[in-house]
Design a protein around this motif. Structure first.
Motif: not given
Length: 969
Positions: A380-385, A397-398, A408-409
């Motif tokens: 579930l890599i954050v590709e974009s947000a 954006a980091a 989001l631990p």
């Protein structure tokens, strides 16, 4: 014809076209109650039959039932065979009614024709009897007619049998069809909502959007709530002038499906008109008669694909031209290379356009009004947000390019379900939707509670694999917390209204009662919903109802203050006077709410009545001696001989003394009310005071006044006022024992006090009148006309005794006499009080508390005379021992209580018992005192907390313990 009704209101959940034709309606009746949809059935038996089926769950079947319905705008009679079948859930409760019907009007008309034939046959028989001379020829005709009739009857019987068989087969088919329709409808709804492409169902010529999935709404940049149930052209007016409405009309009218793989679609947006490319297909939906009733629309947004293809086609065409040029003129390699360079340049331009298109898409996502992100791979890599999503996460954006669990631990550390849901979506390929879900997210180092609506939508590749998830979310924290605040405010408002000791109520702007507080429920013995349903009319005294209605209607009509007095019926079947007052809440010049109170004025009304009675009695009592004095003076004026005047002078003096006493009583009451009576507290011989009081009364009394005490006691108090008490007690004893010849006075010291009693042997007093004798102006009803007086003596005496910190009580038995007691405390040393106290045991001079561990109860024994201070102290000790030992039951022994502790009644009932209930008290066994006043005090305090704690009265200790031990834990 088939229909399904739900709820007791008989809501039409569904109905096929045959049933709608029977009713003479259209499909707009779906979702309405039957009585609203088909009002002409009012007055006919069908509504009562349906409600009976709903209530009992028993199927009702009828044949040849007449019904008057509106057909072609005209009321007509028809005949039907029908069945109302209750459909039940697993618990056996009815959740809907299945209605099937067959029109048998034609069958009834055939039967009418047969009856007419029979009537004609009867007429023919009568004519044959009248023309007997033509019997031969007529018999031949009759035989022929009979044969034809027999044949007709046989054919009719055969037709009936066939019709019965057809009806049975039809019922089976109808049930199977209904089941199939239900399954088909459920499947259709599931298919539409879970379809991976845009899908919707349009009904009728207005193309009402009956069912639509989120992909279709998203294609239009709408939400499901914005479009469901509305006409298509209302939602998308920009369709006018585009080909889609005409194509829909064509499919609806011809019943021929239509599809188009690629069509230009213009959509209005806040930024202007947007051009899209769609592939779509229109499929007509038919009813049983083959008529088109709706259209299934399937669509797909292929804008990106088309635009990308156009770019590729253009590039391909340019490349093709280049290849042809190379094949045609191979020797011009330099020229070809130059053209190739041009082509490459154009290709770069194409790539730049694609990158620009992608950048535009990313820009659109970044500024989208909802939070959007794309998560790739099993990690579930954050590709974009976009910006909205980063705001919800509380991150920068980091986090892009970082696995979601690391970005989001708090999702994992706080045990939240989102990572597991995302993993399930990646595994199953099934989208997940949720509304108003709580998420705990860290914002600037602080974990905050956020409410979100979100969708996890899996992105499927051409080979069917899922390698990414699109997350769309909306932060609804403000809306949820605002609603919660409104709900909390409403709860606080209701709490405040319930905390008010008055009856409080609210009404709608039209005057309809819609809320009552708990005080009203406690007073009337009904719950809030029942009282609101009944309205005030059920509880207002019939004699006060007309005035209430007149003033309430006037207030509601004019929007002005409402004030009225009426009697309300309480749960004990007694009426109590109340002052009702209500004010309108006016917002934007409109009444939005009525807030009212009903204040109990029973005591004021009673006091007014007592005051009126007192004035009447006072007028009579004051007038009587004045009249006698006037008569005596007239007699004195007639006689000149002094020797004859002495009896008249003596009689006049007696009346003057009587008048003086009445006036003094009135003055004392006035001083008591104003708090202006002055008490001179000095030591004096108490027994001597009793002797002097007895001597003063004995001069004029026919009774023998006997003092049974010689103990010398020095007491500090107001001797004159205490003599006034004794005079009142003694004169009352003499007055109310006309048939006796003695009164006994006793005095003794006992348990730190002086106890005085005055015993007569007269008419006695009923128990229900005992606790009111010391009220101002009170006289027992059956003695008021027999004995003189204002009813002030005992009230004045009670106030004098209270000012000496004393108490009073009465023991009486009708027709045997009464004993009036009062007790005055002595100032003895507190050192005499010996106390033994542990965690489970307490003992002092006047109270013993013991914890019985075996039965988890408190055994409490009250001893001797009690006052407000001793009652409060003892009760708080009981509360402490109840809490310490975690018990829920008490045996409260009052058998050894003497005198009267009525001054503490209100505190015990209103304060102490609720404290005990909160601490865990559930059962209370009360052993009654032999003192009538003590019994009255106990019952009064327990009645105040009725319903909170289970209470039982006893006179024997073993019965009380047996009852308390048998109570469930």
């Amino acid at each position: 014809a088939t229909a399904v009704y739900t709820t007791e209101e008989l809501i039409i959940q569904t109905a096929n076209d045959a049933m709608i034709r029977f009713w003479g309606k259209d499909r707009s009746v779906i979702g309405k109650s039957l009585i609203e949809a088909v009002p002409e059935l009012v007055g006919q038996p069908f509504f009562d039959l349906l409600k009976e089926v709903w209530r009992t769950g028993i199927t009702y079947t009828a044949t040849d039932m007449p019904a008057r319905l509106r057909i072609n705008d005209e009321l007509q009679w028809s005949y039907y065979d029908f069945e109302y079948r209750a459909i039940k859930n697993e618990q056996g409760n009815t959740y809907c009614i299945l209605h099937t019907a067959t029109d048998v009007t034609a069958h009834n008309l055939n039967r009418s024709t047969i009856q007419e034939n029979l009537q004609r046959e009867q007429i023919l028989t009568e004519e044959l009897a009248a023309v007997n001379e033509e019997l031969a020829s007529t018999n031949e005709e009759l035989n022929s007619s009979n044969e034809e009739l027999l044949t007709s009857n046989e054919e009719l019987s055969f037709s009936r049998e066939k019709l019965a068989e057809l009806n049975a087969q039809l019922e089976v088919r109808v049930r199977e069809r209904i089941k199939a329709l239900e399954e088909s409808e459920a499947s259709l709804r599931t298919l539409v909502m879970t379809a991976p492409y845009a899908l919707m169902i349009l009904r009728g010529r207005d193309w009402i959007i009956e069912l639509v999935n989120w992909q279709m709404a998203n294609l239009w940049d709408k939400t499901l709530e914005e479009v469901t149930g509305k006409p298509l052209l209302m939602i998308l007016p920009e369709l006018e002038g585009q080909p889609f409405p005409d194509l829909l009309k064509q499919v609806y009218e011809t019943g021929v499906a239509y599809g188009q793989e690629e069509e230009v679609f213009f959509l209005n947006t806040p930024e202007g008109q947007k051009k899209k490319y769609v592939s779509y297909h229109y499929d007509p939906m038919f009813n049983q008669e083959g008529l088109v009733t709706g259209i299934i629309v399937a669509g797909e947004d292929i804008t990106e694909k088309v635009e990308a293809r156009h770019l590729l086609e253009k590039s391909y065409q340019e490349q093709q031209v280049l290849n042809e040029a190379l094949a045609a003129n191979n020797e011009e390699l330099l020229s070809i290379n130059e053209r190739l360079a041009v082509s490459q340049k154009q290709l770069k331009l194409t790539i730049n356009r694609l990158e620009t298109s992608e950048a535009r898409i990313r820009y659109m996502l970044a500024d989208a009004p909802v939070a959007i992100s794309i998560l790739s791979g099993r990690e579930l890599i954050v590709e974009s947000a976009n910006r909205k999503m980063l705001e919800i996460w509380g991150k920068t954006a980091a986090v892009i390019g970082v696995p979601l669990a690391k970005a989001l631990p708090e999702l994992d550390e706080l045990g939240q379900p989102f990572l597991k849901i995302l993993d399930d979506v990646m595994t199953t390929g099934q989208a997940f939707y949720a509304n108003e879900i709580v998420a705990l997210l860290e914002h600037r180092g602080v974990v905050e509670e956020i409410y979100v609506n979100f969708v996890y939508y899996p992105v499927q590749e051409a080979n069917g694999t899922i390698n990414s998830i699109i997350v769309v979310a909306t932060d609804v924290t403000e809306q949820v917390k605002s609603r919660q605040l409104i709900e909390a405010t409403g709860a606080r408002f209701r709490f405040l209204l319930n905390a008010i000791p008055q009856q409080v109520w609210t009404a709608a702007p039209d005057g309809t009662l819609n809320y009552v507080n708990q005080v009203v429920c406690d007073n009337f013995g009904y719950n809030s919903e029942e009282i609101v349903g009944h309205g005030w009319k059920k509880f207002i005294h019939p004699d006060d109802l007309a005035e209430y209605m007149e003033k309430w209607i006037k207030a509601v009509t004019s929007g002005t203050e409402y004030v009225v007095e009426f009697r309300l019926l309480f749960k004990d079947n007694t009426y109590k006077w109340h002052l009702a007052r209500a004010l309108p809440l006016i917002e934007e010049e409109q009444v939005t709410l009525w807030l009212g109170t009903n204040t109990n004025i029973e005591i004021q009304k009673s006091n007014e009545q007592k005051k009126d009675e007192f004035l009447s009695i006072a007028s009579h009592e004051l007038k009587t001696p004045l009249t006698s004095i006037k008569a005596v003076i007239q007699m004195i004026q007639r006689y000149k001989d002094p020797a004859k005047l002495e009896p008249f002078i003596k009689k006049s003096a007696e009346h003057i003394a009587r008048l003086e006493k009445l006036i003094n009583d009135l003055l004392d009451v006035t001083k008591i009310n104003a708090g202006k009576i002055i008490y001179n507290m000095e030591p004096f011989g108490f027994i001597q005071m009793l002797r002097d009081s007895i001597a003063n009364i004995q001069y004029t009394a026919a009774h023998e006044l006997i003092l049974e005490s010689n103990e010398e006691i020095t007491y500090t108090g107001d001797r004159f006022r205490l003599e006034q008490v004794m005079n009142n007690f003694l004169t009352n004893a003499i007055k109310y024992s006309p048939g006796a010849d003695k009164v006994i006075i006793r005095c003794k010291t006992d348990q730190e006090g002086i106890i005085v009693s005055v015993q007569d042997f007269g008419i006695g007093i009923e128990p229900e009148n005992l606790d009111r004798l010391f009220d101002r102006y009170y006289r027992v009803d059956n003695t008021a006309m027999r004995f003189e007086g204002l009813g002030l003596g005992l009230f004045i005496s009670a106030e004098i005794i209270k000012r000496h910190n004393g108490s009073f009580w009465i023991e009486s038995e009708p027709d045997k006499g009464s004993i009036f007691y009062f007790r005055l405390p002595l100032s003895l040393s507190a050192a005499k009080q010996q106390v033994v106290q542990t965690d489970t045991f307490y003992r002092a001079n006047h109270l013993t508390i013991s914890y019985n561990q075996t039965h988890n109860r408190l055994d409490v024994d009250w001893i001797g005379f009690q006052d407000v201070a001793s009652v409060k102290k003892g009760c708080m000790l009981m509360l402490d021992y109840l809490i310490k030992n975690h018990c829920d039951r008490v045996v409260n022994d009052n058998r050894h209580v003497l005198g009267n502790w009525s001054e503490a009644v209100d505190w015990v009932g209103n304060t102490w018992f609720p404290m005990m209930e909160k601490a865990g008290l559930r059962y209370f066994a009360h052993l009654l005192s032999p003192s009538t006043f003590s019994r009255l005090s106990a019952k009064k305090s327990i009645d105040m907390m009725a319903g909170i704690i289970t209470t039982q009265y006893f006179t024997e200790i073993e019965q009380a313990r047996k009852w308390i031990n048998e109570r469930p834990s």
